[in-house]
Design an enzyme around this catalytic site. Structure first.
Site, short mmCIF file in Angstrom:
data_model
loop_
_atom_site.label_atom_id
_atom_site.label_comp_id
_atom_site.label_asym_id
_atom_site.label_seq_id
_atom_site.Cartn_x
_atom_site.Cartn_y
_atom_site.Cartn_z
N HIS A 191 0.91 -1.27 0.12
CA HIS A 191 0.02 0.04 -0.11
C HIS A 191 0.90 1.13 0.03
O HIS A 191 0.59 2.01 -0.95
CB HIS A 191 -0.85 -0.17 1.18
CG HIS A 191 -1.63 -1.23 1.34
ND1 HIS A 191 -2.54 -1.60 -0.04
CD2 HIS A 191 -2.04 -2.18 2.06
CE1 HIS A 191 -3.51 -2.51 0.40
NE2 HIS A 191 -2.89 -3.00 1.60
N CYS A 234 -6.57 -7.66 4.22
CA CYS A 234 -7.95 -7.56 5.06
C CYS A 234 -8.72 -8.54 4.48
O CYS A 234 -9.88 -8.77 4.90
CB CYS A 234 -8.51 -6.01 5.12
SG CYS A 234 -8.52 -5.25 3.61
C1 LIG Z 1 -4.65 -10.24 7.73
C2 LIG Z 1 -4.54 -8.57 7.76
C3 LIG Z 1 -5.60 -8.00 7.87
C4 LIG Z 1 -5.59 -6.53 7.90
N1 LIG Z 1 -6.69 -5.71 7.76
C5 LIG Z 1 -6.54 -4.61 8.02
C6 LIG Z 1 -7.86 -3.48 7.92
O1 LIG Z 1 -8.84 -4.14 7.82
N2 LIG Z 1 -7.56 -2.08 7.99
C7 LIG Z 1 -6.22 -1.63 7.91
O2 LIG Z 1 -6.22 -0.53 8.09
N3 LIG Z 1 -5.02 -2.31 8.12
C8 LIG Z 1 -5.23 -3.74 7.96
N4 LIG Z 1 -4.09 -4.59 7.99
C9 LIG Z 1 -2.73 -4.00 7.85
C10 LIG Z 1 -2.30 -3.69 6.67
O3 LIG Z 1 -2.53 -4.64 6.04
C11 LIG Z 1 -0.82 -3.10 6.58
O4 LIG Z 1 -0.81 -1.88 7.55
C12 LIG Z 1 -0.55 -2.66 5.14
O5 LIG Z 1 -0.14 -3.69 4.53
C13 LIG Z 1 0.84 -1.86 5.32
O6 LIG Z 1 1.06 -1.62 4.01
P1 LIG Z 1 2.89 -1.03 3.62
O7 LIG Z 1 2.71 -0.92 2.27
O8 LIG Z 1 3.44 -0.23 4.66
O9 LIG Z 1 3.78 -2.52 3.99
P2 LIG Z 1 3.37 -4.15 3.59
O10 LIG Z 1 1.93 -4.42 3.38
O11 LIG Z 1 4.05 -4.90 4.71
O12 LIG Z 1 4.24 -4.12 2.23
C14 LIG Z 1 5.47 -4.20 2.25
C15 LIG Z 1 6.03 -4.61 0.97
O13 LIG Z 1 7.66 -4.50 0.67
C16 LIG Z 1 8.04 -5.48 0.25
N5 LIG Z 1 9.50 -5.83 0.45
C17 LIG Z 1 9.76 -5.68 1.91
N6 LIG Z 1 11.19 -5.82 1.78
C18 LIG Z 1 11.73 -5.73 0.73
C19 LIG Z 1 12.98 -5.95 0.03
N7 LIG Z 1 14.06 -5.96 0.69
N8 LIG Z 1 12.98 -5.88 -1.25
C20 LIG Z 1 11.85 -5.93 -2.25
N9 LIG Z 1 10.63 -5.64 -1.63
C21 LIG Z 1 10.57 -5.81 -0.12
C22 LIG Z 1 7.24 -6.81 0.76
O14 LIG Z 1 7.18 -7.74 -0.03
C23 LIG Z 1 5.65 -6.22 0.81
O15 LIG Z 1 5.19 -6.19 -0.42
C24 LIG Z 1 -4.44 -5.96 7.98
C25 LIG Z 1 -3.24 -6.83 7.95
C26 LIG Z 1 -3.42 -8.26 7.73
C27 LIG Z 1 -2.06 -8.98 7.77
#
Ligand SMILES: Cc1cc2nc3c(=O)[nH]c(=O)nc-3n(C[C@H](O)[C@H](O)[C@H](O)COP(=O)(O)OP(=O)(O)OC[C@H]3O[C@@H](n4cnc5c(N)ncnc54)[C@H](O)[C@@H]3O)c2cc1C
Length: 455
Positions: free
Chosen positions: A11, A43
């Protein structure tokens, strides 16, 4: 020409990439993602397990093709293996032959020089060092690959142990129980959703789980996992043993920031500390989403609260601020909601337990009353709990639980906290009244009036 490297693309990465490209269409934006997909809405995992998803492909709202179309240079299935913030370089390697981006060749490690770095590496599930935890029957619940593994296993499995009764564990346990899987929910704390809601509400959640046949194994930590010859796993806790065909581990998340360790300021748990413009402590380094801190308005401090809501808003801000600080982050109240059976639960800001963990003194006011007038053919109670500062009378949190849809009430509390409303101001807000929706005094206003009278 400015070159930006975005590391990680769920995200925060997706929104950072689109916002940077919208603001600076002439910049070169490299996006690195180790998975083959991006923008996965985790989610949806529990809902998919319970067959409430129309099409799993719709759990993605963007794609590598869409970002490439917007102008990004995509490196999918590519791991960033090191980052040198001072030298402004990173190394990366495709994780397999499919994962080649523009100009990459399979398996070869390459170096990119960047002018600006956006860290969106997110979080990883906590995997405690418990004997036997590497059992093939123990599954994680975070990304698309995990979702597929759980969905596949759930097709056949008749029993499951879910470890962790936060939002994620509670949702998956609910869906298992609704699909006929004999489910045990284990947690070290003595209430489900104990970190999200007070006892008056979690008692209703516990009752709902029990009504649906879920065994609640609370107040007990897992000490071991033991694989059995009949393709099952036994989860051993301080108080008992629970055997099932699968175990789901959902005990929290940690920032995925090892690549930056020692190079930028972090909280003790590894979350990259960012300012109001998503800047890390080193120039030209930005972080957002689960890899970064949030500014938690109820306490006025940096905190770690991994939610998609924060990842999206912070990602958008990177685009607005990457050339120069322009749009300030408004912070968060960690507003969130969950539906368990016919109960809707929603909250914003501090609970009493959350305040205590942070060393803060708060007061709470509870009110349970029907959400709309008794003359309607149906109505149902809402439990409202308002958390407030006894010194300043500022609203610090709110929790709601009902069979009616109370999600909007948590959003009202979120705005009240952000605007630093007192309980007295909240009690006097012009809320609508219409018998289909609420009573002459909306229950949010009513609980605020009660708090003001108690103060
Ligand atoms: C089951 C579940 C249900 C959820 N439900 C909700 C909800 O209803 N409402 C809500 O607000 N939040 C919810 N969340 C939380 C939400 O999903 C996370 O806060 C959100 O995904 C964070 O997004 P992000 O992009 O910061 O990190 P992440 O989703 O952790 O994505 C990080 C990305 O970085 C990539 N990455 C990491 N290191 C490297 C590297 N060295 N090289 C290349 N790529 C890399 C990973 O592969 C990943 O795709 C939920 C989480 C889960 C697990």
């Amino acid at each position: 020409m400015t070159t930006v490297a975005i590391v990680g693309c769920t995200h925060a990465g997706t929104f950072a990439a689109t916002s940077i490209l919208a603001e600076h269409p002439d910049w070169t934006v490299h996006v690195f993602e180790r998975n083959g997909t991006l923008s996965f809405l985790s989610c949806g995992i529990a809902l998919w397990v319970g067959d409430h998803v129309s099409d799993p492909k719709k759990m993605f709202y963007s794609s590598p093709e869409a970002l490439a179309e917007a102008g990004a240079t995509m490196h999918m299935r590519t791991d960033v293996t090191s980052i040198d913030v001072a030298a402004k370089t990173l190394t990366y390697r495709p994780v397999d032959a499919i994962g080649v981006g523009v100009g990459d060749s399979a398996g070869e490690e390459r170096t990119l020089h960047f002018d600006k770095l956006v860290v969106t590496t997110g979080s990883r599930p906590v995997v405690p060092p418990i004997p036997g935890i590497d059992s093939p029957h123990v599954l994680l619940c975070k990304n698309w690959d995990h979702a597929i593994a759980i969905k596949e296993k759930a097709k056949e499995a008749k029993s499951a142990v879910v470890i962790g009764s936060g939002y994620i564990g509670a949702e998956i346990a609910e869906q298992f129980s609704l699909t006929g899987v004999k489910t045990t929910l284990v947690d070290g704390l003595d209430r489900p959703l104990a970190n999200n809601f007070d006892k008056q509400i979690t008692d209703q959640v516990a009752a709902a789980f029990e009504e649906h046949g879920v065994t609640l194994a609370l107040g007990q930590k897992v000490t071991a996992f033991r694989d059995n010859d009949d393709d099952t796993v036994t989860v051993v806790t301080e108080k008992g043993e629970y055997t099932a065909e699968m175990a789901i581990l959902a005990v929290g998340f940690l920032p995925n920031t090892d690549l930056l360790k020692g190079q930028v300021d972090m909280l003790p748990n590894g979350a990259i500390v960012v300012d109001d413009y998503m800047r890390a402590s080193v120039p030209d380094v930005y972080a957002c989403g689960d890899s970064a801190t949030v500014f938690y308005n109820p306490t006025g401090k940096h905190d770690y609260i991994p939610l998609a809501t924060n990842a999206v808003r912070q990602g958008l801000l990177v685009g607005r601020n990457i050339a120069e600080p322009t749009v300030k982050y408004l912070g968060t109240q960690a507003t969130s909601a969950v539906q368990l059976y016919d109960l809707s639960l929603a909250a914003s800001g501090l609970t009493a337990a959350g305040a205590e963990r942070r060393g803060l003194t708060v007061r709470e006011t509870e009110l349970t009353e029907d959400y709309r007038p008794d003359f309607m053919l149906t109505t149902t109670p809402v439990t409202s709990i308002l958390t407030w500062d006894p010194e300043t009378r500022e609203v610090k949190g709110g929790q709601f639980c009902s069979k009616a849809d109370i999600s909007g009430a948590a959003n009202v509390i979120s705005m009240a906290i952000q605007a630093r409303f007192t309980i007295d101001q909240l009690a006097n807000v012009d809320f609508l009244f219409q018998p289909n929706f609420d009573k002459p005094v909306y229950y949010v206003g009513a609980v605020a009036m009660k708090a003001a009278a108690e103060a």
